[in-house]
Scaffold this active site. Structure first.
Site, PDB file in Angstrom:
ATOM      1  N   SER A 141      30.381  18.461 -20.448  1.00  0.00           N
ATOM      2  CA  SER A 141      30.694  19.733 -20.252  1.00  0.00           C
ATOM      3  C   SER A 141      32.343  19.618 -20.324  1.00  0.00           C
ATOM      4  CB  SER A 141      30.388  20.175 -18.791  1.00  0.00           C
ATOM      5  OG  SER A 141      30.478  21.489 -18.553  1.00  0.00           O
ATOM      6  N   ASP A 268      22.564  27.444 -23.595  1.00  0.00           N
ATOM      7  CA  ASP A 268      23.483  27.025 -22.476  1.00  0.00           C
ATOM      8  C   ASP A 268      24.085  28.332 -21.858  1.00  0.00           C
ATOM      9  OD1 ASP A 268      25.853  26.247 -20.998  1.00  0.00           O
ATOM     10  OD2 ASP A 268      26.256  24.695 -22.347  1.00  0.00           O
ATOM     11  N   HIS A 299      22.564  24.180 -19.582  1.00  0.00           N
ATOM     12  CA  HIS A 299      23.814  23.117 -19.560  1.00  0.00           C
ATOM     13  C   HIS A 299      23.646  21.974 -18.723  1.00  0.00           C
ATOM     14  CE1 HIS A 299      28.060  23.240 -19.477  1.00  0.00           C
ATOM     15  NE2 HIS A 299      28.016  22.429 -18.170  1.00  0.00           N
TER      16      HIS A 299
END
Length: 327
Positions: A141, A268, A299
């Site tokens: 991320s 996502d 995600h």
């Protein structure tokens, strides 16, 4: 395109992107691995903390993990990767971004998606102390954005010990990602991040009272707002838009020289799927980049398995699979 021996397919019971995204936090059972915390003083008078796992033997590779926004050693993917590293006999280090360790950092600065000086400091030291040990890097991320920006900035000057990298669920375009997370159900994630970030500002005001006051923090009702009143001014950007434009990984892909896998899902909830089309086009011009974009996965999810009681975590297996192929 990356060659995955066993490509990810979302199971029938976890095709929803929010199930994928929240499964690790709310359903997955943690299996802690014995680690130790080590503090390294930084050149600017501050420090970073590393959560460290020693290798089974001196010649085994090392994985360096860069965690996501408000993540840390309790993040489900961190615990999963530590477990996989231990099973394979690898060494592993988790770099805790400043303010994400057990103690607030000393300086005024926090961490952000474009801050690469700490990863550069840690990679250089690891390469210097154990030059013969292969070093792979995984960024998740926000940590994935930091990783790609670092690799793109350094280009061929990345230490030779770094043999490969993998970037998971990266918010390649920070501006579009910040807008996207403020829509629909994704607002749940945004509110959770804001609650944690505001608390850190309040704690840091004990040493730096001129940081954003309570009224300003209350008006910051989105990630974009928070970056506008805290992240940008503290770290020398004009505003949030300037910060996003200068820090987004999409602008640094061309400079990456280390073999790097880009693993993301089209569903996502932190990023519009159209951004991945632009990433794919950019990666096509760089032979060091391997693209693996799946239809489902949420995600940092990539939760698989035939049934909810027989779960497999694809991103962790794929990380070591890809790195192992390049050793």
């Amino acid at each position: 395109m990356a060659h995955a021996p066993h490509p990810f397919r979302a199971p029938w019971w976890a095709r929803n992107p929010h199930v994928q995204t929240m499964w690790g936090k709310f359903v997955r059972r943690a299996r802690p691995v014995p680690t130790r915390l080590e503090r390294w003083d930084t050149p600017d008078g501050d420090f970073v903390d590393l959560v460290r796992l020693d290798a089974a033997a001196p010649d085994r590779p090392r994985l360096l993990l860069l965690h996501g926004l408000e993540g840390g050693e309790r993040s489900h993917y961190a615990q999963g990767l530590f477990g996989e590293a231990r099973r394979r006999g690898w060494a592993m280090d988790l770099l805790l971004h400043r303010t994400c360790g057990p103690e607030m950092n000393r300086t005024r600065r926090f961490y952000h998606s474009g801050e690469t000086s700490d990863v550069a400091f840690v990679v250089d030291r690891l390469a210097r102390e154990t030059p013969a040990r292969p070093l792979g890097i995984c960024g998740v991320s926000l940590g994935g954005n930091v990783l790609l920006k670092y690799l793109g900035e350094r280009g061929p000057e990345v230490p030779g010990a770094v043999f490969a990298a993998i970037a998971v669920s990266v918010p390649y375009d920070l501006a579009r990602g910040a807008r996207h997370i403020g829509r629909g159900f994704a607002r749940v994630y945004e509110r959770n991040f804001l609650r944690s970030l505001r608390g850190k500002v309040v704690a840091k005001r004990e040493r730096f009272p001129d940081l954003a006051d309570d009224a300003t923090l209350r008006r910051a009702r989105s990630i974009w707002d928070f970056d506008d009143v805290v992240t940008a001014p503290v770290h020398g950007f004009r505003d949030a838009a300037d910060y996003y434009a200068r820090s987004s990984a999409l602008g640094f892909l061309a400079g990456v020289h280390v073999p790097t896998l880009l693993l993301s899902a089209a569903d996502d909830p932190f990023l519009p799927a159209a951004v991945l089309d632009e990433v794919r086009a950019a990666a096509a011009d760089n032979p060091a980049l391997y693209v693996e974009f799946t239809a489902h996965g949420g995600h940092v999810g990539f939760v698989g398995g035939r049934a909810p009681w027989r779960v497999e975590y694809y991103a962790e297996r794929r990380t070591f699979e890809f790195l192992g192929e390049r050793l």
